[in-house]
Write an enzyme that holds these catalytic residues in place. Sequence first.
Site, mmCIF file in Angstrom:
data_model
loop_
_atom_site.group_PDB
_atom_site.id
_atom_site.type_symbol
_atom_site.label_atom_id
_atom_site.label_comp_id
_atom_site.label_asym_id
_atom_site.label_seq_id
_atom_site.Cartn_x
_atom_site.Cartn_y
_atom_site.Cartn_z
ATOM 1 N N ARG A 198 57.509 -46.197 13.984
ATOM 2 C CA ARG A 198 58.047 -46.422 15.323
ATOM 3 C C ARG A 198 57.855 -47.890 15.684
ATOM 4 O O ARG A 198 56.849 -48.494 15.317
ATOM 5 C CB ARG A 198 57.308 -45.563 16.361
ATOM 6 C CG ARG A 198 57.685 -44.102 16.320
ATOM 7 C CD ARG A 198 56.994 -43.323 17.427
ATOM 8 N NE ARG A 198 55.582 -43.169 17.185
ATOM 9 C CZ ARG A 198 54.618 -43.843 17.790
ATOM 10 N NH1 ARG A 198 54.919 -44.738 18.716
ATOM 11 N NH2 ARG A 198 53.355 -43.650 17.498
ATOM 12 N N LYS A 225 59.946 -37.911 20.118
ATOM 13 C CA LYS A 225 59.209 -38.717 21.089
ATOM 14 C C LYS A 225 60.104 -39.117 22.273
ATOM 15 O O LYS A 225 59.657 -39.179 23.420
ATOM 16 C CB LYS A 225 58.653 -39.970 20.421
ATOM 17 C CG LYS A 225 57.772 -39.690 19.216
ATOM 18 C CD LYS A 225 56.530 -38.912 19.557
ATOM 19 C CE LYS A 225 55.595 -38.833 18.366
ATOM 20 N NZ LYS A 225 54.403 -38.037 18.650
HETATM 21 C C1 OXD Z 1 53.036 -40.136 16.229
HETATM 22 C C2 OXD Z 1 53.802 -39.106 15.510
HETATM 23 O O1 OXD Z 1 53.149 -41.328 15.914
HETATM 24 O O2 OXD Z 1 53.638 -37.928 15.849
HETATM 25 O O3 OXD Z 1 52.300 -39.773 17.151
HETATM 26 O O4 OXD Z 1 54.589 -39.454 14.617
HETATM 27 MN MN MN Z 2 52.501 -37.677 17.614
#
Ligand code: OXD
Ligand code: MN
Length: 591
Positions: free
Chosen positions: A79, A216
């Site tokens: 991310r 997310k």
């Molecule tokens: C995190 C995931 O980074 O669940 O929390 O991938």
């Molecule tokens: Mn996570």
Amino acid sequence: MGENQATIPLEKICDVVTEWVNSVATLVQPEHIHWCDGSMEEKRIIESQMIARGELIKLNQETFPDCFLARSHPNDVARTEHQTFVCTRDKELAGSNNNWMSPDSAHELMRGLFSGCMQGRTLYVIPYRLGPLSSPYARCGVEITDSPYVVLNMRIMTRMGTDALRRITIDGKFVKGLHSTGDLNSERRYIIHYPEETLVESFGSGYGGNALLAKKCHALRIASWQAREEGWLAEHMLIMGVQNPAGEVRYIAAAFPSACGKTNLAMLTPPTSMPGWKVFTVGDDIAWLHVGDDGRLWAINPEAGYFGVVPGTNRDTNKNAFDMIHAGTIFTNVALTADDEPWWQGRKKNQPIKDWMGNDYVDGAVAAHANSRFTVSASRNPVQSAESNNPMGVPISAIVFGGRRAALAPLVCEAFDWDHGVLMGASLASETTAAATGTTGIVRRDPMAMKPFCGYNLSDYWRHWLKIGRNLKSPPKLFHVNWFRRDTKGHYLWPGFGENLRVIQWMLDRSENRAAATASAIGWMPRVADLNLQGLELEASIMEQLLSVNQSEWLQEIVELREYFKQQDRFPAELELQLQSIETRLVSNNQ
Ligand code: OXD
Ligand code: MN
């Protein structure tokens, strides 16, 4: 639904979705549009197309049936928080915890990036439902993407396809997610949330947390915004059921920052010295929590699968996950063996010949990426809870916050009341690991493990938590745990993994008012004798260390917390009061 419904083309089922798809198609100009129905046939077709293009590798079908390997671009493996924005009309609503841009500027920027970006590509329409199909707490979304990898993953992670689309016609609303991998130029990568428009736009990344927009982006950032407006909570929490030898099952929800072992805890194998205990997983990453008519807190897992970190997974650390990922799994960025098996650090069997980028493996080099992942249906979990599909969810007896702290935080501590527990969550911090930053032991504040995922101002979020507590007639008890305390030589004091069940037993017994505790300056704590340590050979002095509260370290923590909370505008007075009370108790208890 009439019988004829089955023959109606998907794009005719739901006008609101069709309208949006058409307007996106005008902008991105795809060669084809494919409406995903979620069928097995569709899965097979997409897999073979990807295999033919070299985007997916079929793994050894004897030892890993229905398993595949995908490799993401080497610059696109995690991310990207610095490129993730929350775009509210009023900047203060997003808070200093989020990157912010005005919605107008963001729309202009993203229009430019999306313009014509799907030329020559297929646009996939993915209708999905988060939560059990018929649950009043479940929500729908539609992700538009040009990535078949996203389609295959979303098929596992959500209830995706025709049924979800039909639900949208009933709900009349859905969260929109528009995604394109673009040209994977990391300079032109943006993950933009418009909570006021229930819209997410993501460009330039194919990585899970940036591209699987239901996870997310929807289930946490947009959902947390909706939850505040509607009086519930969207949290970065596992949900697990624990059955004691008497057959009673109780549920806990637990928040830990990324890389603190949430998946392992959710699928814990009880130690042999605790016969009769069982653990069931409801969810390993996200919980949606609602105040029930009975005044208790009820949780559903919006997800239908797991997107977990692979390295370190083996029979000793997480036998259930290890067994689970031997079929029906998409591996991303793991290494490959000579007989086409996936390989990762800690697998303890076989040897890699190709690293995660597909290069010949050189001895001593990194084989699987530290953030390599498995995507697998929750139905493959040997200990999946039978309640996972209960539309009303499960009642929560205890909420647990935990971080990785070498010192300071004791093994377990119970909040004196809800507000104190909210402060415990708001104070959550974890030390970085070498894999993530190259430096160990840097303390990062990660309130409720939601710092990267709260779709609005953290102070407003804490205020919302305080309000939820007022609405609960029978609130769960709140706890803080630390499995990672070390001695002066750096050795872990607590064995962790399955043994964590001993701490869970105490927490659940506390929630039933049947375990003893003693009041410390920072909360209720067990004495060594209050924990079930039968069959665990741990010296009494180590247990004493694990349960110790060092006055000067805690006074220093209060100073650092004040500094941290000062940076949050609108910090709730109730939490400042809680902080003062701890300080007063620390000084007067002289602990
Ligand atoms: C995190 C995931 O980074 O669940 O929390 O991938
Ligand atoms: Mn996570």
